[in-house]
Motif scaffolding. Structure first.
Motif, short mmCIF file in Angstrom:
data_model
loop_
_atom_site.label_atom_id
_atom_site.label_comp_id
_atom_site.label_asym_id
_atom_site.label_seq_id
_atom_site.Cartn_x
_atom_site.Cartn_y
_atom_site.Cartn_z
N PRO A 22 0.85 -1.19 0.00
CA PRO A 22 0.00 0.00 0.00
C PRO A 22 0.89 1.25 0.00
O PRO A 22 1.88 1.31 0.72
N ARG A 23 0.53 2.19 -0.82
CA ARG A 23 1.36 3.39 -0.89
C ARG A 23 0.51 4.66 -0.92
O ARG A 23 -0.58 4.69 -1.49
N GLY A 24 1.09 5.70 -0.31
CA GLY A 24 0.48 7.03 -0.36
C GLY A 24 1.47 8.01 -0.96
O GLY A 24 2.53 7.60 -1.44
N VAL A 25 1.17 9.30 -0.90
CA VAL A 25 2.10 10.26 -1.48
C VAL A 25 3.35 10.39 -0.62
O VAL A 25 3.30 10.28 0.60
N ILE A 26 4.46 10.61 -1.28
CA ILE A 26 5.72 10.87 -0.60
C ILE A 26 6.07 12.34 -0.74
O ILE A 26 6.69 12.94 0.11
N SER A 27 5.69 12.90 -1.89
CA SER A 27 6.14 14.25 -2.21
C SER A 27 4.93 15.13 -2.50
O SER A 27 3.78 14.69 -2.44
N ALA A 28 5.19 16.37 -2.85
CA ALA A 28 4.11 17.26 -3.28
C ALA A 28 4.42 17.81 -4.66
O ALA A 28 3.96 18.88 -5.03
N GLY A 29 5.23 17.08 -5.44
CA GLY A 29 5.62 17.64 -6.74
C GLY A 29 5.85 16.58 -7.80
O GLY A 29 5.34 15.46 -7.70
N SER A 30 6.68 16.93 -8.78
CA SER A 30 6.83 16.07 -9.96
C SER A 30 7.71 14.86 -9.70
O SER A 30 7.84 14.00 -10.55
N SER A 31 8.34 14.80 -8.52
CA SER A 31 9.20 13.66 -8.25
C SER A 31 8.42 12.46 -7.70
O SER A 31 9.00 11.42 -7.45
N GLU A 32 7.13 12.61 -7.56
CA GLU A 32 6.32 11.59 -6.87
C GLU A 32 6.47 10.19 -7.49
O GLU A 32 6.19 9.98 -8.65
N PRO A 33 6.91 9.22 -6.66
CA PRO A 33 7.05 7.86 -7.18
C PRO A 33 5.86 6.95 -6.89
O PRO A 33 5.71 5.92 -7.53
N ASN A 34 5.03 7.31 -5.92
CA ASN A 34 4.03 6.37 -5.41
C ASN A 34 2.61 6.63 -5.90
O ASN A 34 1.92 5.71 -6.32
N ALA A 35 2.19 7.88 -5.76
CA ALA A 35 0.78 8.19 -6.02
C ALA A 35 0.55 8.34 -7.52
O ALA A 35 0.33 9.42 -8.03
N LEU A 36 0.64 7.20 -8.22
CA LEU A 36 0.42 7.20 -9.67
C LEU A 36 -0.98 6.64 -9.93
O LEU A 36 -1.31 5.57 -9.44
N VAL A 37 -1.76 7.37 -10.68
CA VAL A 37 -3.15 6.95 -10.89
C VAL A 37 -3.49 6.95 -12.36
O VAL A 37 -2.78 7.52 -13.19
N LYS A 83 -8.18 8.27 -21.15
CA LYS A 83 -7.54 7.69 -19.98
C LYS A 83 -6.02 7.74 -20.10
O LYS A 83 -5.46 7.44 -21.14
N GLU A 84 -5.38 8.15 -19.01
CA GLU A 84 -3.93 8.26 -19.02
C GLU A 84 -3.39 7.55 -17.79
O GLU A 84 -3.80 7.84 -16.67
N ALA A 85 -2.49 6.61 -18.01
CA ALA A 85 -1.97 5.81 -16.90
C ALA A 85 -0.77 6.48 -16.25
O ALA A 85 -0.15 7.36 -16.83
N ASN A 86 -0.45 6.06 -15.03
CA ASN A 86 0.78 6.47 -14.33
C ASN A 86 0.90 7.98 -14.18
O ASN A 86 1.96 8.56 -14.35
N THR A 87 -0.23 8.63 -13.93
CA THR A 87 -0.22 10.08 -13.78
C THR A 87 -0.01 10.42 -12.31
O THR A 87 -0.64 9.83 -11.43
N ARG A 88 0.86 11.36 -12.05
CA ARG A 88 1.20 11.69 -10.65
C ARG A 88 0.10 12.54 -10.02
O ARG A 88 -0.17 13.66 -10.47
N ALA A 89 -0.51 12.00 -8.96
CA ALA A 89 -1.61 12.71 -8.28
C ALA A 89 -1.15 14.06 -7.76
O ALA A 89 -1.94 14.98 -7.63
N THR A 90 0.15 14.18 -7.52
CA THR A 90 0.68 15.43 -6.98
C THR A 90 0.76 16.54 -8.02
O THR A 90 0.97 17.69 -7.69
#
Lengths: 93, 972, 179
Positions: free
Chosen positions: B56-71, B79-86
């Motif tokens: 289970p993963r949540g956000v780590i960052s608040a910017g473009s470096s985000e590795p986890n919160a990909l939706v 539909k677009e995959a692997n988009t950073r929620a941040t």
């Protein structure tokens, strides 16, 4: 990469097509004894590291053939002249 | 505070609620939110599952470096995959789904991988899928393919538009934090052309996230003032939502502007994204610094994030990531989070500082010195932390700060390597010259005043650097702690690829000591985030494991793109109908009126055949051939290359280009010419006419028109600049049509003015300017490709359709028929004229039966090489005619030719069929072939082997000219 | 020789007058097709570049646009007159039917053109009267600045329809009119 065309000014590399080493000259004799020179001219190319004179055709611009002198390692461009001037200078020297 | 949304503050608009769904659940956020901040404010931290262990993963960052919160963002075709929620700006109606789980985010079967994690160590794939070899295709590959990838791309075509554009500036500023803003301001005031780009939706960089003061006002207020001034200047272009993704030769920068990613659907007139190439005289890299995680047990549990992200969510988005926060830091900036959260009324339990003697104001929060977290409790949400001394501290959020890494990527895109700076414990950018300089924290300046001074310096293009506004600095100090070795839980280095701290020493132990090898072996840094957060930690752990310094290990290679770039942006507008431009002939409308079917040849649309009701292409083309051979036909040949060659030395120039001679051509006459390449192989052919002593009109094949022009330019400018010759393409000036057949002369005679088209007035190969239809200038050539008595008529293009219709009218009484290039092709094969199948880049003039054209009296391109042994060997494959032995058989182009008794093999190969047509005149299939020593073999029966269909038949070799062998019709 | 036939532009059925694209008030650009037009390519004969340039400079009523080394497009003069006038100085070729000139003007003209050409059209380096040979959307374009916010784009006739489609699509976001 940007190339400064003597006619058109600075343009991006995608406007140009390249045709290899400009330093070699087309032989002028049709004597069969010069066949080796012809083989060298048609087929033999060096692949230098560093400074290199290269034919570049401004094919999407003014359509002049140029000779671009650049460093093959760093892409630094030292000089751009028209192929016409390059050829004339070669004849003169 | 009600829930997790702070009552006050932040840059959100509480009057503008936005409704969105995540995994089908409805939520509310506000304008100014990102998807990540909106979810956090709704107490949703579980946003995705990790790649390998499905943790289970949540956000780590608040910017473009985000590795986890990909939706997966949006639905259906968009539909677009692997988009950073941040990075997703919240908008009304937004739909997002979590990815990489089955059957659901909450309960994911794949998480069982975690239990078997002993198996999934570094190099797992290499070790496991090695053998047996036979397992590869059937077992291993399908498993790997199923496991690979995170989100799912839409399978529908992208309905949106993308475009490309160029920009030019004196100064490009990348990043709009304090250094970038002041650099842009200084440069803009000097009148220089400025572009200020930032990947965020709002300019301001860190000033949007932090509580700082500049010039007696809040940093944010200062930024608004500067942006206002910049925006009012005509020499400044502000580009928010624009990621500068790469730095290329000569200071060209690549960028993607997300024009309409922040709305549900782009306006019908606007692109979704725009791909920019920015040519900057100078540039400033003010990209800031990235806060690093610390590697400790459970550092990936949802609720653990960087300290800077935690306070950004509170300061900028008024979203509290928890109600009880623990800070874990090895440097001063963790304290800032504690103080800011306190100010927002969020309880901060404790600051755990790995340093023994930190000297920072903790704002009343208790500090554990020399402490470390060894594990985080909780599965889908933090519930507490365990310390090295076995203490357990309950909390619902962990803010970690492992120090700061200057964002050096762009400056390293051309090969330069960053250098390790002990003082800030980070890699700082290399010196790449004064056309591209780093400023602010991107250059390793960790104090606000340094950032402003640095930016002002970088933005001063001439004169003295003006004074900078006053600000309050916070001391920066860091003592590296990379990895809490006592960790009891899994300690992640690369979140997205699930590389753990233990993987790196293992890689080193197995010999992968080089960072580039260790990266690939452990996959640390290889995910879509390219290790923005984890790479420095990986380098440090590898350095320690191998007893080297940070500089000795060094970084992996930085390459574009900085963040992922969509294929749509790369393709730009050149898709579908716009993939390449369409070129239409001046007779297009005429042909279209008559029901022509068009075919793309190069970019040209050529009329291919003119079917009548019920006809397929063959029936149509056959009828067109018969009509032309029996009566008269009209064909559009405008696509042939036409080059005006003029000047005192025009004839000499042509002598040197063609293997045959043109200086002897009379004015008013045409001659077939053959050009060779310098290596002696045939290059192109065509008819060239002499219109005046110093004026020739050259024609080329349609396919080679552009190449011939370049060749002429090269030969003239590089070889023979002394020649007085000028040439220009006039292909488009003329509509050209072939009028062929026994009634061609009678038809044309009706429209030409004055000239009598008999053999004295207009003999074979005449080429003259005439007038038609009572005063229209035209050029008439008596030449033939069909073998019939034929003409080619050229008229100014705007009149093309008019003239073609007039000829149709004139020929009506003779039964004139329009014919396309299929019929043309049939007729040329019947006549043995070579075309593309034979002029194929391997044949000599001799191979084509045109050896006699090669002059021995002059130098020309290709003369010497054409004479070499291999090109004159008598066993070379040369052009012959071929027809089936049994007239009912169908021969096919591409079939190989063998001696009639031989079985097919490479060794037995004698040649192949290059062109085939159904001849309506001879009522059989016939073709042209390239056959070894073919000219000596006319009459020989051969075996024809069709390797595609695995069939063979017999054929007879004959002269290439199979119809009207005496050329009676041509000269009729 | 002058003739009296109706010249039909390849864009006759394509460049339809009207207002298109987004509506933000005044159109961002205005497009029109210059047709019929007289165009000749003139290329200096060897050693005559200077003499040709001088002759062109002093020719009243002729529009001269640079089109490469020692080469120009000469507009608005009948071809026979061009050939006669420049005899011995230049090789001339009639291109009146071979090229299509599209005029584009308006406040957003540079924003539209930068989607195609890498040439920097900022007025500081690209003055009125200046021409450039470039490529836009894979089509060779001869581009001339004819006013502060006005350009002429000259393309091969055969590409004109494709080029028009591309150009108008790039202008859509600003709103455009065709006159």
């Amino acid at each position: 990469m940007l190339i400064k065309c003597p006619h058109c000014g600075t343009r991006p590399v995608e406007e140009f097509t390249f045709n290899g080493d400009a330093s070699i000259q087309r032989p002028t004799s049709n004597d069969p004894a010069t066949m080796d020179q012809w083989f060298d001219y048609v087929y033999l190319r060096d692949n230098p590291k560093g400074r290199f004179d290269e034919y570049a055709h401004h094919s999407s611009g003014c359509r002049a053939w140029l000779v671009v002198t650049r460093d093959t390692q760093t892409h630094e461009i030292f000089n751009v002249v028209t192929a016409r001037d390059y050829a004339k200078k070669r004849v003169a020297s | 505070m009600t829930g997790f949304r702070l009552d006050k503050g932040g840059l959100i608009d509480r009057k503008a609620p936005l409704y969105f769904t995540f995994d089908g659940r409805a939520f509310t956020g506000f304008a100014g939110d990102t998807l990540a901040s909106a979810l956090i404010s709704n107490d949703v931290h579980l946003m995705g599952r990790s790649f390998k262990y499905h943790r289970p993963r949540g956000v780590i960052s608040a910017g473009s470096s985000e590795p986890n919160a990909l939706v997966e963002l949006r639905e259906g075709a968009r539909k677009e995959a692997n988009t950073r929620a941040t990075m997703i700006e919240l908008h009304d109606g937004l739909v997002a789904k979590s990815q990489n789980h089955w059957p659901s985010l909450e309960f994911d079967i794949g998480a069982l991988n975690s239990l078997a994690s002993a198996m999934f160590v570094a190099g797992f794939y290499y070790k496991t899928f090695m053998w047996p070899k036979s397992f590869w295709e059937k077992i291993y590959e399908p498993i790997i393919r199923k496991a690979a990838g995170l989100g799912n791309a839409s399978k529908e075509a992208d309905p949106d538009k993308y475009e490309k554009a160029y920009a030019h500036c004196d100064l490009l500023v990348v990043g709009s934090g304090p250094a970038g803003l002041i650099a842009a301001l200084m440069a803009a005031r000097s009148g220089a052309r400025i572009i200020l780009a930032d990947e965020s939706s709002t300019l301001g960089g860190s000033l949007l996230n932090e509580n700082e003061e500049i010039g007696g006002m809040s940093g944010h207020a200062w930024a608004i003032g500067v942006i206002g001034e910049l925006g009012s200047k005509s020499n400044v272009t502000l580009m928010p939502r624009t990621t500068i993704f790469g730095w290329y030769d000569d200071n060209i920068f690549g960028a993607v502007e997300r024009v309409n990613d922040h709305v549900l659907e782009p306006s019908p007139y606007e692109p979704r994204q725009r791909y920019w190439r920015i040519m900057a005289k100078r540039a400033v890299m003010a990209t800031g610094a990235e806060e690093r995680p610390i590697v400790f047990g459970g550092n990936d549990v949802p609720g653990v994030m960087t300290a800077g992200a935690l306070r950004t969510y509170a300061n900028r988005y008024a979203a509290a990531a928890g109600k009880s926060v623990v800070v874990f830091t090895n440097n001063n900036s963790g304290y800032r989070t504690a103080r800011d959260m306190n100010a927002h009324g969020v309880h901060v339990e404790v600051i755990i500082d790995s340093r023994k003697e930190p000297n920072v104001d903790a704002g009343g929060v208790p500090v554990i010195r020399g402490g470390a977290i060894v594990n985080v409790r909780g599965g889908k949400r933090v519930s507490g932390v365990e310390l090295a001394d076995h203490r357990m501290i309950p909390c619902d959020a962990v803010a970690m700060s492992g120090g700061w890494s200057p964002i050096v990527n762009l400056m390293c895109h051309r090969g330069a390597k960053p250098k390790w700076d002990e003082r800030i414990a980070g890699f700082v950018p290399p010196d790449v010259g004064d056309r591209f300089v780093a400023a602010g924290s991107a250059a390793g300046r960790m104090l606000l005043s340094e950032c402003l001074a640095d930016g002002a310096r970088a933005g001063t293009l001439k004169g003295k650097t003006p004074a900078i506004p006053k600000c309050r600095d916070e001391a920066f100090a860091v003592t590296p702690l990379w990895w809490v070795k006592e960790s009891t839980g899994k300690a992640f280095v690369d979140y997205q690829n699930d590389s753990t701290a233990k993987d790196l020493p293992l890689a080193a132990q197995e010999g992968y000591r080089d960072i580039e090898l260790a990266k690939r072996y452990t996959t640390a840094g290889m995910a879509t985030d390219q290790g923005k957060l984890g790479n420095v930690n990986a380098i440090a752990i590898l350095a320690e494991a191998t007893g080297r310094t940070m500089d000795q290990v060094g970084t992996t290679t930085f390459r574009p793109y900085y963040t992922p770039v969509s294929f749509g942006a790369i393709a730009g507008p050149f898709v579908g109908h716009h993939f390449q431009p369409v070129r239409k002939t001046p007779l297009h409308d005429w042909a279209d009126e008559l029901g022509a079917v068009f075919v793309e040849t190069g970019l040209w649309m050529r009329s291919s055949w003119f079917p009548q009701a019920g006809e397929d292409w063959l029936a149509s083309a056959s009828r067109e051939v018969l009509a032309t051979r029996e009566r008269v036909g009209l064909c559009d040949v405008s696509t042939l290359g036409k080059i005006d060659v003029q000047g005192k030395d025009a004839a000499e120039f042509l002598n040197r280009l063609y293997c045959n001679t043109f200086s002897t051509l009379d004015v008013g006459k045409a001659r077939y010419g053959l050009m060779l390449r310098e290596d002696g192989i045939v290059f192109d052919d065509g008819t060239t006419s002499r219109l005046a002593a110093d004026h020739f009109l050259m024609t080329t094949t349609t396919a080679n028109a552009a190449r011939v022009m370049s060749h002429m330019e090269f030969c003239h400018q590089a070889h023979w600049p002394e020649l007085d010759v000028q040439y220009v393409s006039v292909t488009e000036q003329w509509a050209q049509m072939a009028i062929a057949g026994p009634k061609a002369r009678a038809t044309l005679q009706k429209i030409v003015d004055k000239v009598t088209l008999d053999d004295t007035g207009f003999p074979y190969l005449a080429a003259k300017e005439i007038s038609i239809l009572g005063g229209m200038t035209a050029r008439l050539f008596r030449i033939s490709f069909s073998g019939e008595h034929a003409y080619e008529l050229a008229v100014p293009a705007d009149y093309g359709n008019l003239v073609a219709r007039s000829i149709m009218q004139a020929g009506e009484e003779f039964g004139i028929t329009p014919y396309g290039i299929e019929a043309l092709s049939i007729m040329r094969i019947e006549k043995g004229h070579v075309a593309g199948g034979e002029l194929n880049g391997t044949t000599t003039a001799g191979d084509l039966g045109l050896g006699k054209m090669m002059s021995s009296k002059k130098d020309y391109i290709g003369r010497m090489m054409a004479a070499r042994e291999g090109l004159t060997d008598k066993n070379r494959q040369c052009v012959v005619g071929i027809r089936p032995f049994d007239a009912a058989d169908k021969i096919r182009a591409g079939s190989h030719i063998l001696k009639k008794e031989d079985a097919p093999s490479m060794a037995a190969d004698q040649g192949y069929i290059s062109s085939v047509a159904w001849s309506p005149m001879l009522n059989m299939w016939l073709g042209l072939a390239l056959l070894s020593n073919g000219r000596e073999r006319h009459g020989e029966v051969v075996k024809i082997f069709d390797g595609v269909r695995k069939i063979h038949m017999f054929g007879v070799i004959c002269d290439p000219m199979q119809y009207d062998r005496e050329n009676k019709k041509l000269h009729a | 020789m002058p003739d009296n036939f109706q010249r039909v532009s390849p864009l006759a059925d394509i460049a339809i007058q009207g207002r298109f694209g987004a509506d933000h008030g005044a159109p961002g650009v205005t497009l029109s097709v210059r047709h019929p037009v007289l165009i000749a390519t003139v290329i200096a004969r060897k050693g005559k570049a200077k003499a040709l340039a001088d002759a062109l400079k002093s020719w009243r009523g002729a529009t001269v646009q640079w089109a490469g080394a020692e080469q120009y497009f000469l507009l608005d003069k009948p071809f026979d007159e061009v050939r006669k006038k420049l005899e011995g100085l230049a090789s001339c070729s009639d291109q009146s039917h071979g090229r299509v000139i599209i005029r584009i003007e308006g406040p957003k003209v540079r924003q539209v053109l930068c989607k195609g050409t890498p040439v920097d059209l900022h007025e500081s380096g690209f003055e009125i009267g200046k021409s450039a040979l470039t490529q836009m959307a894979h089509v060779g374009v001869h581009l001339t600045r004819v006013g502060r916010d006005a350009f002429e784009l000259s393309v091969f006739r055969g590409f004109s329809e494709s080029f028009w489609e591309w150009l108008t699509e790039k202008a859509e976001e600003f709103g455009y009119q065709v006159i």
